[in-house]
Design an enzyme around this catalytic site. Structure first.
Site, PDB file in Angstrom:
ATOM      1  CD1 TRP A   1      46.414  31.361  39.185  1.00  0.00           C
ATOM      2  CD2 TRP A   1      47.742  31.206  37.245  1.00  0.00           C
ATOM      3  NE1 TRP A   1      45.757  31.954  38.206  1.00  0.00           N
ATOM      4  CE2 TRP A   1      46.562  31.940  37.017  1.00  0.00           C
ATOM      5  CE3 TRP A   1      48.738  30.871  36.211  1.00  0.00           C
ATOM      6  CZ2 TRP A   1      46.402  32.467  35.701  1.00  0.00           C
ATOM      7  CZ3 TRP A   1      48.289  31.182  34.993  1.00  0.00           C
ATOM      8  CH2 TRP A   1      47.328  32.020  34.900  1.00  0.00           C
TER       9      TRP A   1
ATOM     10  CG  HIS B   1      42.716  29.595  37.282  1.00  0.00           C
ATOM     11  ND1 HIS B   1      43.180  30.322  36.171  1.00  0.00           N
ATOM     12  CD2 HIS B   1      42.888  28.459  37.071  1.00  0.00           C
ATOM     13  CE1 HIS B   1      43.915  29.213  35.311  1.00  0.00           C
ATOM     14  NE2 HIS B   1      43.689  28.142  36.198  1.00  0.00           N
TER      15      HIS B   1
ATOM     16  NE  ARG C   1      45.105  32.202  42.265  1.00  0.00           N
ATOM     17  CZ  ARG C   1      44.876  33.248  41.550  1.00  0.00           C
ATOM     18  NH1 ARG C   1      45.483  34.235  41.743  1.00  0.00           N
ATOM     19  NH2 ARG C   1      43.768  33.133  40.674  1.00  0.00           N
TER      20      ARG C   1
ATOM     21  CD  GLN D   1      39.555  33.013  40.122  1.00  0.00           C
ATOM     22  OE1 GLN D   1      39.387  32.238  39.577  1.00  0.00           O
ATOM     23  NE2 GLN D   1      40.675  33.777  40.215  1.00  0.00           N
TER      24      GLN D   1
ATOM     25  CB  VAL E   1      41.969  35.396  26.993  1.00  0.00           C
ATOM     26  CG1 VAL E   1      40.814  34.746  27.657  1.00  0.00           C
ATOM     27  CG2 VAL E   1      42.799  35.961  28.199  1.00  0.00           C
TER      28      VAL E   1
ATOM     29  CB  ALA F   1      36.595  33.429  29.328  1.00  0.00           C
TER      30      ALA F   1
HETATM   31  N1  PHE Z   1      41.942  32.779  35.716  1.00  0.00           N
HETATM   32  C1  PHE Z   1      42.489  33.886  36.037  1.00  0.00           C
HETATM   33  C2  PHE Z   1      42.943  34.331  37.182  1.00  0.00           C
HETATM   34  O1  PHE Z   1      42.718  33.709  38.149  1.00  0.00           O
HETATM   35  C3  PHE Z   1      41.267  35.115  35.389  1.00  0.00           C
HETATM   36  C4  PHE Z   1      40.879  35.137  33.885  1.00  0.00           C
HETATM   37  C5  PHE Z   1      39.723  34.482  33.660  1.00  0.00           C
HETATM   38  C6  PHE Z   1      41.374  35.761  33.082  1.00  0.00           C
HETATM   39  C7  PHE Z   1      39.114  34.279  32.479  1.00  0.00           C
HETATM   40  C8  PHE Z   1      41.013  35.756  31.698  1.00  0.00           C
HETATM   41  C9  PHE Z   1      39.817  34.891  31.534  1.00  0.00           C
HETATM   42  O2  PHE Z   1      43.905  35.281  37.387  1.00  0.00           O
END
Ligand code: PHE
Length: 351
Positions: free
Chosen positions: A159, A179, A206, A220, A263, A319
């Protein structure tokens, strides 16, 4: 100078002054200078009649009264004439031409990304998810540390971050969230007990070179479900149902294994490319893969569950993070994400 010739001089002056009075103020000025009660020139003459010797009174009085009557009717005539020209110019200069075509009132509509956002939130709402929100200017401990990306962790490079320049304890600690995942931690922290079922919509930022599928600002939707016995199959079921509602059942969907520090296991969900229909050859949109990634997802890392005060041996969760612009691209077959924020009504009016 005889009385007669002096009356005649006054008459001429008065008539000339009246002719040059061109508006209401001019008329009023004229009236005061000739007929004003204090210093009006005709008024003064009328007043003087009484002081004249009797043999002159009648003749002079008649002459002055004649002049008075003449000037008064000239005044009324001038007033009428001015009123008529004013009216005439009203109907020509400031006229409303009812034969001209009207200016159309263009009806606005919701931006395609907003429409898509609302449709997604509705789909998740119908599955029992509530909407939560979090800040766009975020602490790095929520955006990164809280979701298991400590400083110097290589995953921070995933990121490219826009930081707020203010130093706190000599360090930059605030950023524009990259995010919506910091809200996994925020929601867990403020919810005393499971179950949790929320979607968190919002803008993310970003520092990124833009291309057909990347923008420096993106929208998002974070999804989070936490309870006893939540499993990977629940995640898949929810995302399949969402995809069916948004794209219809004929779209192909694929889950790949992927890595996100927050995750375990982690997946990426992709859909068949809407430009090459999955063919892949020479396709600039899917970069030849035939698939376009729409979202990241996975089972919430047990450490995050434990850090929030839950017992990860009993409570599990999933998630996901959906890129709403990507969804809008796929749903309408739009080729370039940059169209969304180019502010061109010709593009926007199509949705
Ligand atoms: N936050 C991650 C992204 O921006 C996406 C994501 C959210 C992945 C939740 C797994 C679980 O790329």
């Amino acid at each position: 100078m005889s009385t007669e010739s002096s009356l005649e001089g006054l008459r001429e002056q008065a008539l000339a002054a009246l002719a040059s009075a061109s508006d209401e103020a001019g008329l009023e000025h004229w009236r005061i200078s000739f007929f004003g009660r204090q210093d009006g020139r005709v008024t003064a003459l009328l007043r003087s009649i009484g002081n004249l010797p009797n043999d002159e009174k009648a003749k002079f009085g008649a002459a002055v009264n004649g002049l008075k009557a003449e000037l008064e009717s000239a005044f009324e005539a001038r007033k009428d004439a001015l009123k008529r020209t004013a009216l005439a110019s009203l109907t020509t200069e400031a006229a409303l031409d009812v034969t001209l075509p009207g200016r159309p009132q263009v009806l606005g509509r919701l931006h395609p990304v907003t429409q898509t956002m609302r449709d997604c939130l509705k789909a998740f709402g119908d599955m029992g998810f509530r909407i939560a929100e979090g800040p766009e200017v975020e602490w790095d401990r929520y955006n990164f540390d809280g979701v298991r990306i400590p400083e110097d962790h290589p995953a921070r490079d995933m990121w490219d971050t826009i930081w707020v320049n203010t130093l706190i304890d000599g360090k930059r600690k605030m950023l524009l969230r990259t995010h919506t995942s910091p809200n996994q931690v925020r929601v867990l922290e403020r919810t005393p007990e499971p179950p949790i079922r929320v979607v968190v919509p919002g803008k993310c930022y970003r520092q990124e070179a833009t291309d057909a599928t990347h923008e420096w600002m993106l929208t998002q939707i974070e999804g989070l479900a936490v309870d006893e016995g939540v499993r990977m199959t629940d995640l898949k079921g929810v995302l399949y149902q969402w995809a069916r509602l948004i794209f219809g059942s004929d779209r192909k969907i694929i889950f790949h294994h992927s890595y996100f520090p927050f995750v375990e296991p982690g997946v990426e969900m992709a859909m068949d490319c809407f430009i090459c229909r999955g063919d892949g050859r020479d396709c600039g949109t899917c970069h030849g893969t035939g698939w376009i990634e729409i979202l990241g997802a996975g089972m919430v890392h047990p450490e995050i569950i434990d850090n929030a005060g839950y017992d990860s041996s009993k409570v599990t969760g999933f998630a996901f993070g959906i890129g709403v612009e990507r969804v809008a691209l796929l749903r309408w077959g739009i080729e370039d994400i940059r169209n969304f924020y180019g502010n061109d009504v010709r593009f926007l009016a199509q949705f």
